[in-house]
Design a protein around this motif. Structure first.
Motif, PDB file in Angstrom:
ATOM      1  N   VAL A   1       0.864  -1.187   0.000  1.00 56.21           N
ATOM      2  CA  VAL A   1       0.000   0.000   0.000  1.00 56.21           C
ATOM      3  C   VAL A   1       0.897   1.231   0.000  1.00 56.21           C
ATOM      4  CG1 VAL A   1      -1.852   1.249   1.161  1.00 56.21           C
ATOM      5  CG2 VAL A   1      -1.765  -1.253   1.267  1.00 56.21           C
ATOM      6  N   GLY A   2       0.878   1.977  -1.128  1.00 54.33           N
ATOM      7  CA  GLY A   2       1.747   3.148  -1.307  1.00 54.33           C
ATOM      8  C   GLY A   2       2.746   2.855  -2.412  1.00 54.33           C
TER       9      GLY A   2
ATOM     10  N   SER B   1       5.316   4.506  -4.112  1.00 52.21           N
ATOM     11  CA  SER B   1       6.292   5.580  -4.308  1.00 52.21           C
ATOM     12  C   SER B   1       7.686   4.968  -4.128  1.00 52.21           C
ATOM     13  CB  SER B   1       5.986   6.711  -3.334  1.00 52.21           C
ATOM     14  OG  SER B   1       6.846   7.808  -3.509  1.00 52.21           O
ATOM     15  N   ALA B   2       8.616   5.722  -3.543  1.00 51.96           N
ATOM     16  CA  ALA B   2       9.997   5.228  -3.446  1.00 51.96           C
ATOM     17  C   ALA B   2      10.057   3.844  -2.812  1.00 51.96           C
ATOM     18  CB  ALA B   2      10.831   6.215  -2.623  1.00 51.96           C
ATOM     19  N   ALA B   3       9.451   3.693  -1.631  1.00 50.14           N
ATOM     20  CA  ALA B   3       9.570   2.429  -0.902  1.00 50.14           C
ATOM     21  C   ALA B   3       8.719   1.332  -1.546  1.00 50.14           C
ATOM     22  CB  ALA B   3       9.160   2.631   0.559  1.00 50.14           C
TER      23      ALA B   3
ATOM     24  N   ASP C   1      -2.245   2.581  -4.791  1.00 52.49           N
ATOM     25  CA  ASP C   1      -1.968   3.977  -4.411  1.00 52.49           C
ATOM     26  C   ASP C   1      -3.188   4.830  -4.704  1.00 52.49           C
ATOM     27  OD1 ASP C   1       1.001   5.588  -3.895  1.00 52.49           O
ATOM     28  OD2 ASP C   1      -0.824   6.767  -4.223  1.00 52.49           O
TER      29      ASP C   1
ATOM     30  N   ASP D   1      -3.093   7.978  -5.350  1.00 57.42           N
ATOM     31  CA  ASP D   1      -2.740   8.946  -6.395  1.00 57.42           C
ATOM     32  C   ASP D   1      -3.026   8.282  -7.748  1.00 57.42           C
ATOM     33  OD1 ASP D   1      -1.373  10.713  -8.152  1.00 57.42           O
ATOM     34  OD2 ASP D   1      -0.017  11.308  -6.543  1.00 57.42           O
TER      35      ASP D   1
ATOM     36  N   LYS E   1      11.952  21.051  -7.508  1.00 57.55           N
ATOM     37  CA  LYS E   1      13.130  21.586  -8.200  1.00 57.55           C
ATOM     38  C   LYS E   1      12.780  22.074  -9.599  1.00 57.55           C
ATOM     39  CE  LYS E   1      15.817  18.393  -5.418  1.00 57.55           C
ATOM     40  NZ  LYS E   1      14.714  17.933  -4.568  1.00 57.55           N
TER      41      LYS E   1
ATOM     42  N   VAL F   1      -6.808   2.969   0.205  1.00 59.63           N
ATOM     43  CA  VAL F   1      -7.055   1.908   1.194  1.00 59.63           C
ATOM     44  C   VAL F   1      -7.579   2.588   2.455  1.00 59.63           C
ATOM     45  CG1 VAL F   1      -5.996   0.088   2.579  1.00 59.63           C
ATOM     46  CG2 VAL F   1      -5.276   0.430   0.202  1.00 59.63           C
TER      47      VAL F   1
ATOM     48  N   ARG G   1       3.575  18.290  -1.781  1.00 65.02           N
ATOM     49  CA  ARG G   1       3.900  16.888  -1.499  1.00 65.02           C
ATOM     50  C   ARG G   1       3.711  16.032  -2.759  1.00 65.02           C
ATOM     51  NH1 ARG G   1       7.062  14.349   1.915  1.00 65.02           N
ATOM     52  NH2 ARG G   1       6.830  12.217   1.200  1.00 65.02           N
TER      53      ARG G   1
ATOM     54  N   LEU H   1      -3.700   3.565   9.092  1.00 64.95           N
ATOM     55  CA  LEU H   1      -4.159   2.193   8.798  1.00 64.95           C
ATOM     56  C   LEU H   1      -3.567   1.221   9.819  1.00 64.95           C
ATOM     57  CD1 LEU H   1      -3.724   2.088   4.898  1.00 64.95           C
ATOM     58  CD2 LEU H   1      -5.895   2.084   6.156  1.00 64.95           C
TER      59      LEU H   1
ATOM     60  N   ASP I   1      16.451   8.232  -1.248  1.00 66.82           N
ATOM     61  CA  ASP I   1      17.377   7.111  -1.416  1.00 66.82           C
ATOM     62  C   ASP I   1      17.155   6.063  -0.311  1.00 66.82           C
ATOM     63  OD1 ASP I   1      19.975   6.099  -2.601  1.00 66.82           O
ATOM     64  OD2 ASP I   1      20.584   6.374  -0.508  1.00 66.82           O
TER      65      ASP I   1
ATOM     66  N   TRP J   1      19.928  14.973  -0.589  1.00 72.10           N
ATOM     67  CA  TRP J   1      20.465  16.101  -1.347  1.00 72.10           C
ATOM     68  C   TRP J   1      19.356  17.119  -1.526  1.00 72.10           C
ATOM     69  CZ3 TRP J   1      17.898  12.198  -3.498  1.00 72.10           C
ATOM     70  CH2 TRP J   1      17.035  12.466  -4.552  1.00 72.10           C
TER      71      TRP J   1
HETATM   72  C1  LIG Z   1       8.589  18.090  -2.978  1.00 73.02           C
HETATM   73  C2  LIG Z   1       9.518  17.080  -2.368  1.00 73.02           C
HETATM   74  C3  LIG Z   1      10.879  17.153  -2.637  1.00 73.02           C
HETATM   75  C4  LIG Z   1      11.748  16.226  -2.068  1.00 73.02           C
HETATM   76  N1  LIG Z   1      13.079  16.312  -2.362  1.00 73.02           N
HETATM   77  C5  LIG Z   1      13.929  15.388  -1.834  1.00 73.02           C
HETATM   78  C6  LIG Z   1      15.314  15.431  -2.170  1.00 73.02           C
HETATM   79  O1  LIG Z   1      15.785  16.316  -2.898  1.00 73.02           O
HETATM   80  N2  LIG Z   1      16.126  14.470  -1.667  1.00 73.02           N
HETATM   81  C7  LIG Z   1      15.648  13.488  -0.834  1.00 73.02           C
HETATM   82  O2  LIG Z   1      16.433  12.637  -0.401  1.00 73.02           O
HETATM   83  N3  LIG Z   1      14.348  13.426  -0.502  1.00 73.02           N
HETATM   84  C8  LIG Z   1      13.471  14.359  -0.987  1.00 73.02           C
HETATM   85  N4  LIG Z   1      12.140  14.293  -0.656  1.00 73.02           N
HETATM   86  C9  LIG Z   1      11.681  13.240   0.261  1.00 73.02           C
HETATM   87  C10 LIG Z   1      11.363  11.941  -0.498  1.00 73.02           C
HETATM   88  O3  LIG Z   1      10.575  12.235  -1.610  1.00 73.02           O
HETATM   89  C11 LIG Z   1      10.682  10.978   0.448  1.00 73.02           C
HETATM   90  O4  LIG Z   1      11.615  10.597   1.430  1.00 73.02           O
HETATM   91  C12 LIG Z   1      10.157   9.737  -0.286  1.00 73.02           C
HETATM   92  O5  LIG Z   1       9.211  10.091  -1.258  1.00 73.02           O
HETATM   93  C13 LIG Z   1       9.520   8.750   0.699  1.00 73.02           C
HETATM   94  O6  LIG Z   1       9.039   7.664  -0.015  1.00 73.02           O
HETATM   95  P1  LIG Z   1       7.925   6.695   0.573  1.00 73.02           P
HETATM   96  O7  LIG Z   1       7.680   5.688  -0.481  1.00 73.02           O
HETATM   97  O8  LIG Z   1       8.288   6.233   1.927  1.00 73.02           O
HETATM   98  O9  LIG Z   1       6.613   7.617   0.782  1.00 73.02           O
HETATM   99  P2  LIG Z   1       5.877   8.664  -0.134  1.00 73.02           P
HETATM  100  O10 LIG Z   1       6.752   9.146  -1.243  1.00 73.02           O
HETATM  101  O11 LIG Z   1       5.302   9.695   0.787  1.00 73.02           O
HETATM  102  O12 LIG Z   1       4.689   7.842  -0.801  1.00 73.02           O
HETATM  103  C14 LIG Z   1       3.633   7.321  -0.086  1.00 73.02           C
HETATM  104  C15 LIG Z   1       2.551   6.901  -1.071  1.00 73.02           C
HETATM  105  O13 LIG Z   1       1.495   6.266  -0.365  1.00 73.02           O
HETATM  106  C16 LIG Z   1       0.273   6.669  -0.915  1.00 73.02           C
HETATM  107  N5  LIG Z   1      -0.754   6.491   0.118  1.00 73.02           N
HETATM  108  C17 LIG Z   1      -0.787   7.017   1.368  1.00 73.02           C
HETATM  109  N6  LIG Z   1      -1.864   6.593   2.046  1.00 73.02           N
HETATM  110  C18 LIG Z   1      -2.533   5.765   1.208  1.00 73.02           C
HETATM  111  C19 LIG Z   1      -3.729   5.006   1.342  1.00 73.02           C
HETATM  112  N7  LIG Z   1      -4.457   5.007   2.473  1.00 73.02           N
HETATM  113  N8  LIG Z   1      -4.159   4.276   0.288  1.00 73.02           N
HETATM  114  C20 LIG Z   1      -3.440   4.253  -0.876  1.00 73.02           C
HETATM  115  N9  LIG Z   1      -2.295   4.952  -1.039  1.00 73.02           N
HETATM  116  C21 LIG Z   1      -1.845   5.701  -0.016  1.00 73.02           C
HETATM  117  C22 LIG Z   1       0.489   8.115  -1.312  1.00 73.02           C
HETATM  118  O14 LIG Z   1      -0.414   8.526  -2.324  1.00 73.02           O
HETATM  119  C23 LIG Z   1       1.939   8.089  -1.797  1.00 73.02           C
HETATM  120  O15 LIG Z   1       2.046   7.901  -3.174  1.00 73.02           O
HETATM  121  C24 LIG Z   1      11.252  15.211  -1.206  1.00 73.02           C
HETATM  122  C25 LIG Z   1       9.870  15.157  -0.920  1.00 73.02           C
HETATM  123  C26 LIG Z   1       9.011  16.070  -1.494  1.00 73.02           C
HETATM  124  C27 LIG Z   1       7.531  16.016  -1.190  1.00 73.02           C
END
Ligand SMILES: Cc1cc2nc3c(=O)[nH]c(=O)nc-3n(C[C@H](O)[C@H](O)[C@H](O)COP(=O)(O)OP(=O)(O)OC[C@H]3O[C@@H](n4cnc5c(N)ncnc54)[C@H](O)[C@@H]3O)c2cc1C
Length: 414
Positions: A7-8, A10-12, A33, A35, A47, A78, A125, A242, A291, A318
């Motif tokens: 669930v989610g 993105s990066a992870a 997701d 989104d 950026k 979710v 965000r 959740l 990262d 960075w």
């Molecule tokens: C504008 C911006 C610039 C950044 N710049 C940098 C940088 O230069 N360098 C750096 O190291 N880090 C940067 N970061 C931080 C980096 O992006 C985050 O550390 C990273 O995105 C974390 O990844 P994640 O997968 O843990 O979570 P997230 O990227 O937050 O993704 C979580 C996902 O879960 C989904 N989600 C949440 N709840 C639910 C639900 N209930 N049901 C379904 N989907 C759900 C969301 O829609 C989202 O897509 C930046 C962040 C932002 C917002």
């Protein structure tokens, strides 16, 4: 184990899905997701705000999900997890999964002050947020950025590049000080002040004023800042609802062990949403770096299906500020001794945070090789004197090659 949900996306989450396949998991993988957009890289959002036509950068191409056999369910929120191990979506449907990886990240914190609901008070965000900010920047200033974190500072830099009048409202005596230490924060502040950014420090917002649209930001000390647009970047809250509602232990994030396991053996978690004790840091905390989230997602996914691996890379972040890239490894603690390499300037510096004769964090602008070498100093726990670090003639790479202490790579557990 035949059926895994993430669930989610993105990066992870995306790196978790890729890692599952790479480690040989051949069951079904469903990646949810809310989104609706093909999963994209978040760091470029702040950026490239001055480029309205710039496309999002997908984390992987759409067809790769098919090639990996990952069912990507976008636009699916979710809303709950049940005791029979099902994921419940906002449309009321539910699906049972043998294991669940929660990678829901964080959300921007909102300011609960009068006028917070006025138009053009934005956050940054998601891709949709970035589109909204860009279209406002194109109309000109003044821009008020509430919160001098790295995203707020990146936004300020972009807006100054477009010629907007920019004021940052920062609650602390210096923006970023809690994250990078006082000396580095002072240099980065100077970089912004040199470019014409006004920084109101020790300042909090009392209210936003305007009729329908925001027109002014009133500070608690009586100052009033004119504003066409306000972007609020005052930190984040973990999307741990959740897990919390499911009875999993949380503390401003889902509490995980070194492999990403939670207090419920069904549910695993990775990325920004987690609170953990990282081997390279000296406190239990959330880490909000792209990262690190990618690495964590990949290792926790493997651990979840029985291939236990701990994520131990020194956390790296960075940030682009004007034409400069700030880079940092590790995390300073308030009791560390800050050491600046001699000759530091706002647009070129190298800084270390030292405790007990060891470097625990390194940061800089304009010294990419030395920042990387600093990471190796952290990994190898090399004993190094303050004078050596201060000396601009010190060859850090050489220092490392002559040091004998072995490093500690990601740990496979047998
Ligand atoms: C504008 C911006 C610039 C950044 N710049 C940098 C940088 O230069 N360098 C750096 O190291 N880090 C940067 N970061 C931080 C980096 O992006 C985050 O550390 C990273 O995105 C974390 O990844 P994640 O997968 O843990 O979570 P997230 O990227 O937050 O993704 C979580 C996902 O879960 C989904 N989600 C949440 N709840 C639910 C639900 N209930 N049901 C379904 N989907 C759900 C969301 O829609 C989202 O897509 C930046 C962040 C932002 C917002």
């Amino acid at each position: 184990l035949t059926n895994v949900a993430i669930v989610g996306a993105s990066a992870a989450g995306v790196s978790g899905a890729i890692a599952l396949r790479r480690c040989g998991f051949d069951g079904s993988i469903t990646l949810y997701d809310e989104d609706p957009t093909l999963p994209y890289e978040r760091p470029p959002l702040s950026k490239s705000l001055s480029e309205p036509s710039r496309e999002l950068k997908p984390i992987i191409a759409a067809e790769v999900y098919d090639e990996l056999g990952v069912e990507l369910r976008l636009g699916c929120r979710v809303v709950g997890l049940t005791s029979d191990r099902s994921v419940v979506l906002s449309d009321g449907s539910s699906t049972r999964h043998d294991r669940l990886l929660l990678t829901t990240g964080v959300s921007a914190r909102t300011l609960a002050v009068s006028g917070a609901g006025l138009d053009h008070i934005l956050h940054l965000r998601s891709a949709a947020d970035a589109r909204a900010v860009t279209s406002r920047l194109m109309l000109g200033g003044p821009l008020v950025v509430v919160g001098g974190g790295s995203i707020g500072l990146e936004l300020a830099a972009v807006a100054r590049g477009l010629g907007l009048s920019v004021t940052i409202v920062e609650v602390a005596p210096l923006p970023l000080a809690h994250a990078v230490g006082h000396d580095v924060a002072a240099l980065i502040s100077a970089l912004h002040v040199d470019r014409g950014v006004r920084i109101a420090t020790n300042a909090t917002v009392a209210s936003f004023r305007g009729t329908k649209e925001v027109e002014e930001v009133a500070l608690a000390d009586g100052r009033v800042l004119p504003a066409r647009t306000v972007v609020v970047g005052v930190g984040v809250t973990a999307n741990d609802g959740l897990a919390r509602d499911h009875g999993v232990d949380c503390a401003d994030g889902v509490i995980v062990d070194q492999f990403g396991g939670t207090s419920d053996p069904w549910l695993w978690a990775a990325g920004d949403v987690t609170v953990r004790r990282h081997r390279r840091l000296r406190r239990t905390c959330r880490i909000e770096h792209w990262d690190t989230a990618q690495r964590h997602g990949a290792t926790v996914a493997r651990s979840m299906v029985g291939d236990a691996v701990e994520e131990t890379a020194v956390p790296y972040v960075w940030s682009d500020q004007y034409e400069h890239t700030f880079q940092a490894f590790g995390r300073p603690e308030p009791h560390d001794r800050p050491i600046l390499r001699a000759g530091a300037e706002p647009d070129r510096f190298l800084a270390f945070h030292v405790d007990g004769g060891r470097v625990h964090a390194v940061a800089g602008i304009g010294y990419p090789r030395d920042v990387r070498a600093g990471k190796a100093l952290i990994e190898r726990a090399v004993n190094v004197s303050d004078d050596t670090l201060r000396d601009p003639d010190t060859d850090l790479k050489r220092l490392i090659s002559t040091a004998s202490t072995p490093g500690c790579a990601e740990q496979a557990v047998t």
